[in-house]
Enzyme design. Structure first.
Site, PDB file in Angstrom:
ATOM      1  CB  CYS A 131       1.219 -14.642 -11.054  1.00  0.00           C
ATOM      2  SG  CYS A 131      -0.427 -13.774 -10.562  1.00  0.00           S
ATOM      3  N   GLY A 245      -2.086   5.013 -11.259  1.00  0.00           N
ATOM      4  CA  GLY A 245      -1.955   6.290 -10.838  1.00  0.00           C
ATOM      5  C   GLY A 245      -3.211   7.106 -10.861  1.00  0.00           C
TER       6      GLY A 245
HETATM    7  C1  LIG Z   1      -1.558  -3.075  -2.148  1.00  0.00           C
HETATM    8  C2  LIG Z   1      -1.937  -3.520  -3.416  1.00  0.00           C
HETATM    9  C3  LIG Z   1      -2.407  -4.717  -3.948  1.00  0.00           C
HETATM   10  C4  LIG Z   1      -2.492  -5.218  -4.951  1.00  0.00           C
HETATM   11  N1  LIG Z   1      -3.218  -6.335  -5.514  1.00  0.00           N
HETATM   12  C5  LIG Z   1      -3.464  -6.872  -6.433  1.00  0.00           C
HETATM   13  C6  LIG Z   1      -3.995  -8.113  -6.941  1.00  0.00           C
HETATM   14  O1  LIG Z   1      -4.387  -8.794  -5.931  1.00  0.00           O
HETATM   15  N2  LIG Z   1      -4.336  -8.259  -8.038  1.00  0.00           N
HETATM   16  C7  LIG Z   1      -3.917  -7.448  -9.114  1.00  0.00           C
HETATM   17  O2  LIG Z   1      -4.355  -7.792 -10.301  1.00  0.00           O
HETATM   18  N3  LIG Z   1      -3.557  -6.340  -8.898  1.00  0.00           N
HETATM   19  C8  LIG Z   1      -3.291  -5.752  -7.746  1.00  0.00           C
HETATM   20  N4  LIG Z   1      -2.600  -4.805  -7.385  1.00  0.00           N
HETATM   21  C9  LIG Z   1      -2.358  -3.660  -8.550  1.00  0.00           C
HETATM   22  C10 LIG Z   1      -3.595  -2.868  -8.894  1.00  0.00           C
HETATM   23  O3  LIG Z   1      -4.725  -3.337  -9.138  1.00  0.00           O
HETATM   24  C11 LIG Z   1      -3.202  -1.855  -9.856  1.00  0.00           C
HETATM   25  O4  LIG Z   1      -3.193  -2.404 -11.106  1.00  0.00           O
HETATM   26  C12 LIG Z   1      -2.074  -0.876  -9.754  1.00  0.00           C
HETATM   27  O5  LIG Z   1      -1.858  -0.638  -8.419  1.00  0.00           O
HETATM   28  C13 LIG Z   1      -1.839   0.343 -10.613  1.00  0.00           C
HETATM   29  O6  LIG Z   1      -2.720   1.224 -10.024  1.00  0.00           O
HETATM   30  P1  LIG Z   1      -2.693   2.387  -9.031  1.00  0.00           P
HETATM   31  O7  LIG Z   1      -1.468   3.180  -9.516  1.00  0.00           O
HETATM   32  O8  LIG Z   1      -3.901   3.351  -9.036  1.00  0.00           O
HETATM   33  O9  LIG Z   1      -2.359   1.729  -7.765  1.00  0.00           O
HETATM   34  C14 LIG Z   1      -2.312  -4.239  -6.008  1.00  0.00           C
HETATM   35  C15 LIG Z   1      -1.838  -2.866  -5.855  1.00  0.00           C
HETATM   36  C16 LIG Z   1      -1.736  -2.419  -4.420  1.00  0.00           C
HETATM   37  C17 LIG Z   1      -1.144  -1.150  -4.419  1.00  0.00           C
END
Ligand SMILES: Cc1cc2nc3c(=O)[nH]c(=O)nc-3n(C[C@H](O)[C@H](O)[C@H](O)COP(=O)(O)O)c2cc1C
Ligand SMILES: Cc1cc2nc3c(=O)[nH]c(=O)nc-3n(C[C@H](O)[C@H](O)[C@H](O)COP(=O)(O)OP(=O)(O)OC[C@H]3O[C@@H](n4cnc5c(N)ncnc54)[C@H](O)[C@@H]3O)c2cc1C
Ligand SMILES: Cc1cc2nc3c(=O)[nH]c(=O)nc-3n(C[C@H](O)[C@H](O)[C@H](O)COP(=O)(O)OP(=O)(O)OC[C@H]3O[C@@H](n4cnc5c(N)ncnc54)[C@H](O)[C@@H]3O)c2cc1C
Ligand SMILES: Cc1cc2nc3c(=O)[nH]c(=O)nc-3n(C[C@H](O)[C@H](O)[C@H](O)COP(=O)(O)O)c2cc1C
Ligand code: FES
Ligand code: FES
Lengths: 304, 244, 304, 244
Positions: A131, A245
């Site tokens: 953040c 991913g």
């Molecule tokens: C729609 C969305 C909302 C997310 N909100 C948060 C959040 O509130 N806090 C956080 O630490 N990460 C948040 N993330 C990040 C995910 O927790 C994760 O770290 C990131 O998407 C990478 O993983 P992935 O490629 O499997 O999506 C968010 C991701 C997505 C797609």
């Protein structure tokens, strides 16, 4: 029989599969589809001191093998999370959850973590340092080792539970940030958060996302995530939760070989609500296929 | 919500850019008109949300417009193709509030959900009246299907090539005794209707979606009664709660 | 008729489509397939002072929507490039080429650029600062604004041709690096180079790439590239050549809306040797579809 | 090199994991045995390099082993499926050096290119002798096809379940009057053959490829005569130039 149990800071998970914060809400929608107690744990939506609506819409842009989101930490605020969501979550999920905490100042992180620390249900506090630091020009805390360490120290001073710092991948030297957090007392590292990305609509010729840029995630970012998990696992001696991913049991194993003790699944949940269930069910078969009897044996295996 | 595999039965052009697709599969999760389904397409990361136009125990009908790569791909699919679809998404229209003589107003790709809604209201013994708005005659579709239900159908086209020249609001202004309204269409139309209508009503919204089932907060909007997710707490909102 | 001509530092290109360094060799393989003079220009394989074999194999790993390469700047060295390749290139390509120059020290960059500066055929010198600085701990020049600026100054001091600095995306603040290069005299910025990535083979449980990590590119990285092009275009007043995951005429337009004056195509050439030809042929039709009469009108259009 | 669309004619298992695929299309770019093709598969970024086993003006035959996701997908394709293929890649074997009685030694998935090579040598009036190596009888394939060419065929299996127990090198050691050798197979086999053979020969190598046609330098190796790209300057190298 293979062993899928792994342990994060003394908390044993039935398997390493954990839905990632922001992609699983508080679990309710998924609990309607299957018994979410099969999960290793889950990391609930990022929580801030005040309730937040988040960013203006559109907040979602599709990409090749991924999406950009700019939800902007929509959440009801720490008070309501504690008074309303945690009791509701307890009804559908009976294991320790991971509380994902965000903040726009060091004080806010500390305040929220201190509050959530008192909740039995919470097994691990995951501190999202992606953040913007509103007091210091808006650069994310996670982009500087010093700022990330400062958050870590502030949070550790007011908590008793294991604290995992969740790192931003948008940095030159991820290992340096991780090391700074370790030295500041972090119990573990979660990574990666989303990569900063952007799409432009050819029809309107404007950014698709109202906020212009957002966080890019999904299978497209997997190679960057594996690389960063590998680098961080080499740099620190605390456990690493790998993500970015992941969408199959094979990906879980690859992350663990890179050095992750547990693995989170994010964007995959959005397009396939059964993603985590399928991964957990596939895991024993895939382990056998690659001659893996116990997942603990492969953690960091690629470093040897 | 249910995830299941549907098989394309037919996929035909209604206009140059709007197609009707009939799919066979498990529709048991669909509980109301105004709900939508979310369709996985090969090679695309996100699913595509499309309103339920009609359904019975075994088939689902959708009407969709080709506007980008996903709907373009959808338009190429032939009978027999299997699709992974999430069904029963969204709240849908609440017919209990309709009164005896509700207005159903569909604009462009907002027309499809009105069809099942009209059938439901008729089944409940009510007398719905339908207004369909299009840009031109060439872009108009499903008018005969609505007429075949035996309901009064008004058509407005922006260029006057069919029915009333002008917008659906121009037709609404000429009508008096309606008890309620239901609508779906482009946001400016929804706003105009909200201003011009004299009764309460329900309006269906669109938003870019991450999941379509309430998990990601990608589709949120602020209402007078707090934040709502278009995909889960909507897509249908009540006129009174909307913050324009 | 639409206008696809764009101008980079006084050099007018018939269209903005340029094969990216390292994915088009010296053009010979493609010249056998089609007349490569339809290209806007092309950036030939990265050249160093000494001949280099590059890294050990395997040097290639497949990813979702992309690949990792660790070729490691295999090239015959500046002498042979000048004495053998340039004359051969001239036979199949009659427009100014882009000379991509790499180095492991500031001196090496300057040496190579001074040498190549004398070659008529070369229209633009593209200086790849993603290479490790062997004299300073091996961090890539491009990861520090100071180091990138130092290379820029050294190169500008010995050249007369337009110098474009090609940036690495593996940084916290890409705009800061670009600005430092602009201040040091760069005539333009090329970005992005590959992202650092890694894959692990589940069978061998070792990294797929012999060198463990490598450069990740292909359509998967497009949203990150668009974001960085946008940020850099906002930060500098010199032209930007955008690249990273471009594989269609639509992608070219999106890059230009983000702020690119010309666009390079990399990984797409490897999987489809006709990729650039197809993009160039599609471009007028796609421009018409989106109501674009002249590409110059849309450069940076999304910033408005 | 040519890029064109081929149509799957047949795709059949020869063993549990090895399949034979016959494709119809433009084979005009194929000029020598030992060349390979590079196949685009839906959903995979990189093409898959596979040796030419045989070809005529209109069809191409490949034999491939399912080892990962790409070949797994390939094994599911039915007749009629169209594939984007780059043909005529690599140098291929030079038959002019063979002498009258060359040895052709294929190990595992190195067997396929030997088939067309044997045919070419026979056409040139030479008398090739073939050695095929497999792990087990169950994994053996194409032995009858080689026999049908009318050439002497030796088989070695590591577990002795078929032919000579041991490696192809064990068979080579028993042979005397060969004039040259050609081989394709796993690298340890190539190395062993290079040591054990008494003549010159040509060896075909594998490497992970980015492009397969010489553009990316992904597949380079160092030889005594400088750097070579396996995909363009190879996959066939001469015994004398190889740096082990
Ligand atoms: C729609 C969305 C909302 C997310 N909100 C948060 C959040 O509130 N806090 C956080 O630490 N990460 C948040 N993330 C990040 C995910 O927790 C994760 O770290 C990131 O998407 C990478 O993983 P992935 O490629 O499997 O999506 C968010 C991701 C997505 C797609
Ligand atoms: C609840 C709901 C019901 C809908 N019902 C219908 C219907 O019955 N018939 C119909 O023709 N269309 C309907 N739409 C709009 C339809 O979802 C879009 O036209 C479609 O997603 C466009 O996909 P594309 O790949 O062709 O366009 P692209 O522009 O290439 O899509 C890119 C991304 O943007 C999203 N997107 C683009 N336009 C919209 C939009 N208007 N709303 C939401 N997401 C969008 C896509 O889903 C995709 O994720 C509905 C939308 C929603 C939210
Ligand atoms: C010149 C050449 C000729 C070949 N001829 C044949 C043949 O006739 N029959 C046959 O069965 N196999 C052949 N191979 C090997 C074949 O290319 C691989 O088995 C295949 O690419 C594996 O793909 P996959 O998706 O199933 O495996 P994965 O392991 O999932 O593939 C991942 C990536 O690694 C690459 N890769 C994996 N193994 C190899 C390998 N051994 N060589 C090169 N790249 C590899 C893939 O192409 C892909 O890019 C040949 C390889 C080369 C280089
Ligand atoms: C095989 C390969 C080799 C490359 N070699 C070079 C190089 O020599 N010099 C350079 O500046 N960039 C090199 N690059 C980076 C590309 O020029 C380009 O910046 C990057 O791949 C992103 O574009 P893409 O996603 O279209 O591939 C190479 C990329 C690939 C895939
Ligand atoms: S689209 Fe995910 S909550 Fe609505
Ligand atoms: S694979 Fe690209 S040069 Fe050989």
């Amino acid at each position: 029989m293979v062993n899928t149990k792994v342990t994060l800071s003394g908390i044993t998970l039935d398997n390493p599969v954990i839905p990632a914060s922001g992609t699983f809400g508080y679990g309710y929608e998924f609990a309607e589809l299957y018994d979410i107690n099969i999960l290793g744990s889950f990391s609930f939506k990022g929580t801030t001191r005040e309730p937040r609506f988040g960013n203006p819409t559109p907040r979602i842009a599709e990409c090749t093998a991924g999406l950009i989101n700019s939800v902007g930490l929509q959440n009801p605020g720490i008070d309501k999370v504690i008074s309303e969501e945690l009791p509701k979550m307890r009804k559908c999920f009976h294991k320790p959850v991971i509380a994902n905490i965000s903040g726009f100042s060091v004080d806010e992180y500390a305040y929220c973590c201190e509050r959530i620390d008192k909740e039995d249900q919470v097994g691990i506090i995951e501190v999202n340092v992606s953040c913007p630091n509103v007091h210091h020009g808006g650069m994310a805390f996670g982009t500087s080792p010093e700022a990330a360490a400062e958050v870590t120290r502030a949070v550790k001073a007011v908590t008793t539970k294991p604290v995992y710092i969740k790192l931003s991948p948008n940095v030159t030297d991820i290992a340096a940030v991780a090391k700074a957090c370790e030295e500041a007392g972090a119990d573990g590292i979660s990574l990666i958060n989303t990569m900063m990305g952007m799409r432009i609509d050819l029809k309107t010729k404007r950014p698709v996302i109202a906020n212009k840029m957002g966080g890019f995630s999904g299978s497209a970012i997997f190679p960057v995530a594996v690389r960063m998990v590998y680098q961080v696992a080499e740099a620190v001696n605390i456990p690493v939760i790998g993500m970015g991913g992941v969408s199959s049991a094979e990906d879980v194993i690859e992350m663990m070989l890179a050095g992750a003790t547990a693995v989170q699944v994010g964007a995959a949940n959005l397009v396939d609500p059964f993603a985590c269930k399928n991964i957990i069910e596939d895991l024993p078969r895939v382990m056998e296929q690659y001659g893996i009897k116990d997942l603990n044996e492969i953690i960091g295996g690629a470093h040897k | 919500m249910k995830q299941s595999i549907f098989t394309v039965k037919s996929n035909q052009h209604l206009t140059d850019t709007v197609l009707k697709m009939v799919l066979a599969g498990d529709t048991s999760a669909i509980t109301a008109s105004g709900q939508f389904v979310n369709i996985k397409l090969d090679g695309f990361f996100l699913r595509r949300p499309i309103s339920v136009c009609d359904y019975n125990e075994k088939t689902l009908t959708i009407l969709y417009k080709v506007v980008g790569k996903g709907t373009q791909y959808l338009s190429t699919l032939a009978a027999g193709k299997q699709l992974d679809i999430l069904t029963g998404l969204g709240n849908g229209y609440d017919t209990s509030k309709s009164g005896m003589h509700p207005l159903l107003i569909g604009g462009g790709v907002g027309v499809p959900p009105m069809y099942r809604l009209a059938k439901n209201l008729l089944e409940e013994g009510k007398k719905p009246e339908v207004i369909l708005g299009f840009n031109t005659k060439a872009e108009a579709f499903y008018i005969d299907e609505f007429r075949a239900l035996g309901v009064p159908v008004h058509v407005a086209t922006a260029d006057g090539s069919l029915g009333t020249k002008g917008f659906v609001t121009d037709v609404v202004k000429t009508l008096k005794d309606y008890t309620y309204f239901y609508t779906c269409g482009p946001e400016p139309m929804l706003k105009a209707l909200s201003d011009v209508t004299e009764t309460s009503g329900q309006l269906s919204f669109e938003e870019r979606m991450g999941c379509g089932f309430g998990a990601c907060m990608g589709c949120s909007c602020e209402t007078k009664y707090g934040n709502k997710r278009i995909c889960k707490d909507g897509p249908v909102l009540e006129k009174e709660e909307i913050k324009w």
